[in-house]
Design an enzyme around this catalytic site. Structure first.
Site, short mmCIF file in Angstrom:
data_model
loop_
_atom_site.label_atom_id
_atom_site.label_comp_id
_atom_site.label_asym_id
_atom_site.label_seq_id
_atom_site.Cartn_x
_atom_site.Cartn_y
_atom_site.Cartn_z
N CYS A 122 50.92 -42.03 -25.19
CA CYS A 122 49.75 -42.38 -24.36
C CYS A 122 49.41 -43.86 -24.38
CB CYS A 122 48.54 -41.57 -24.82
SG CYS A 122 48.88 -39.80 -24.94
N HIS A 256 42.83 -44.32 -21.29
CA HIS A 256 43.76 -43.19 -21.22
C HIS A 256 42.96 -41.94 -20.92
CE1 HIS A 256 46.43 -40.02 -22.26
NE2 HIS A 256 45.92 -39.82 -23.47
N ASN A 287 45.87 -34.71 -18.32
CA ASN A 287 46.34 -35.74 -19.24
C ASN A 287 47.83 -35.94 -18.99
OD1 ASN A 287 47.40 -37.12 -21.48
ND2 ASN A 287 45.99 -36.16 -22.92
#
Length: 331
Positions: A122, A256, A287
């Site tokens: 990430c 993020h 995500n």
């Protein structure tokens, strides 16, 4: 004695353009709740996710990367042959080697540009931006393509309550080029390997040779939440300090897209004024790990084009407990 001459350095670099590609199918919460004995309401309350984008047509991550990269290249007003380096951040390459970046370079007409992958999950896109900034400022490159791409549906265990319902598929790409004034601040980045197992794959490749199941992603949710909210908020403030600005100087905050509760708590910790636009792409995309920041940037600029030219704080954080943050001028 021979002498090595110094390269000509530049005043700065900046993001020239952004491109995006999402999985072709939006998967609502109701499709996922059965195997995890949950509900649409529970997922919305805990994560803010209503749908997540996932690939349903057999495309691979590199196909998403190609679509996003071509949009970014076109918007930058250059040709693929003008790229001096290609950096791909992903944990979704289908092989250990060769790199996804090398294949992407061929597809977009950037051969023989140097190409390499980053495995920082990430935080990978922020890592790529840091490296591209350094390449351009040093004079080693004029235009660098940075892509964050994931097909996380390949590593989902539908019965796992810790992370499976969060994950989506997508790619975001930026072209970074020279600028008379710095358009990317010094990066704040690092890692904490003592928490290596907090977000992890369930099995190793070696164990698969002995008959273990296909590896999938799993996380210790409460630990990740606390780390992200408290420790990463400190790193975000460090990035603001490194850029020499205050929260009120920002036009946008693009973290993020891990969890809507984390994003909201971030904004509170940083004391962001109401004038700062906050990216919330997670609600409909999910995500997407390394792809989430550029995807969120792309959507934010589509919805609020007046943000172009303003300052944005971007921060990525995740598996391996790695993190990266910088302030950028929006393309």
């Amino acid at each position: 004695m021979s002498r090595i001459t110094s390269m000509q350095t530049r005043g700065g670099s900046r993001i020239l353009s952004v491109g995006a590609a999402r999985g072709d199918r939006l998967v609502p919460n109701d499709e996922l709740v059965g195997p995890i004995d949950s509900s649409d309401e529970w997922i919305r309350q805990r994560t803010g996710i209503v749908t997540r984008a996932r690939v349903s047509d057999g495309s691979e991550a590199v196909d998403l990367a190609e679509t996003a990269a071509k949009e970014a290249i076109e918007r930058a007003g250059i040709d693929g042959s003008q790229l001096d380096a290609v950096i791909v951040s992903t944990i979704s390459n289908t092989v250990q080697t060769p790199s996804m970046a090398s294949l992407l370079t061929e597809r977009i007409g950037a051969t023989p540009a140097p190409a390499f992958d980053i495995s920082a999950a990430c935080a990978g896109y922020a890592y790529g931006v840091a490296q591209a900034d350094a390449l351009v400022r040093s004079g080693m490159a004029e235009h660098v393509l940075v892509v964050g791409v994931e097909k996380l549906s390949d590593v989902v265990d539908p019965t796992d309550r810790s992370i499976s319902f969060l994950l989506g598929d997508g790619a975001g790409a930026v072209v970074i080029g020279p600028s008379d004034e710095p358009g990317i601040s010094p990066s704040v980045w690092g890692s904490d390997g003592s928490h290596w197992e907090t977000i992890r794959m369930t099995n190793t490749l070696g164990s698969m040779r002995d008959g273990a199941a296909w590896p999938t992603l799993r996380q210790d949710g409460p630990t990740v939440f606390r780390w992200a909210v408290w420790e990463m908020a400190k790193k975000a403030r460090e990035a603001l300090d490194a850029a020499g600005i205050e929260p009120g100087d920002l036009a946008a905050f693009i973290p993020h897209q891990a969890n809507m509760r984390i994003i909201d708590e971030f904004a509170k910790q940083l004391k962001l004024p109401d004038t700062v636009a906050i990216a919330r792409d997670i609600e409909t995309t999910g995500n997407t790990s390394a792809a989430s920041i550029p995807l969120a940037m792309h959507r934010l600029l589509e919805e609020q084009p007046e943000l172009s030219g303003g300052l944005a704080l971007q921060i990525g954080f995740g598996a391996g407990l790695v993190y990266g943050a910088q302030v950028v001028v929006l393309p």
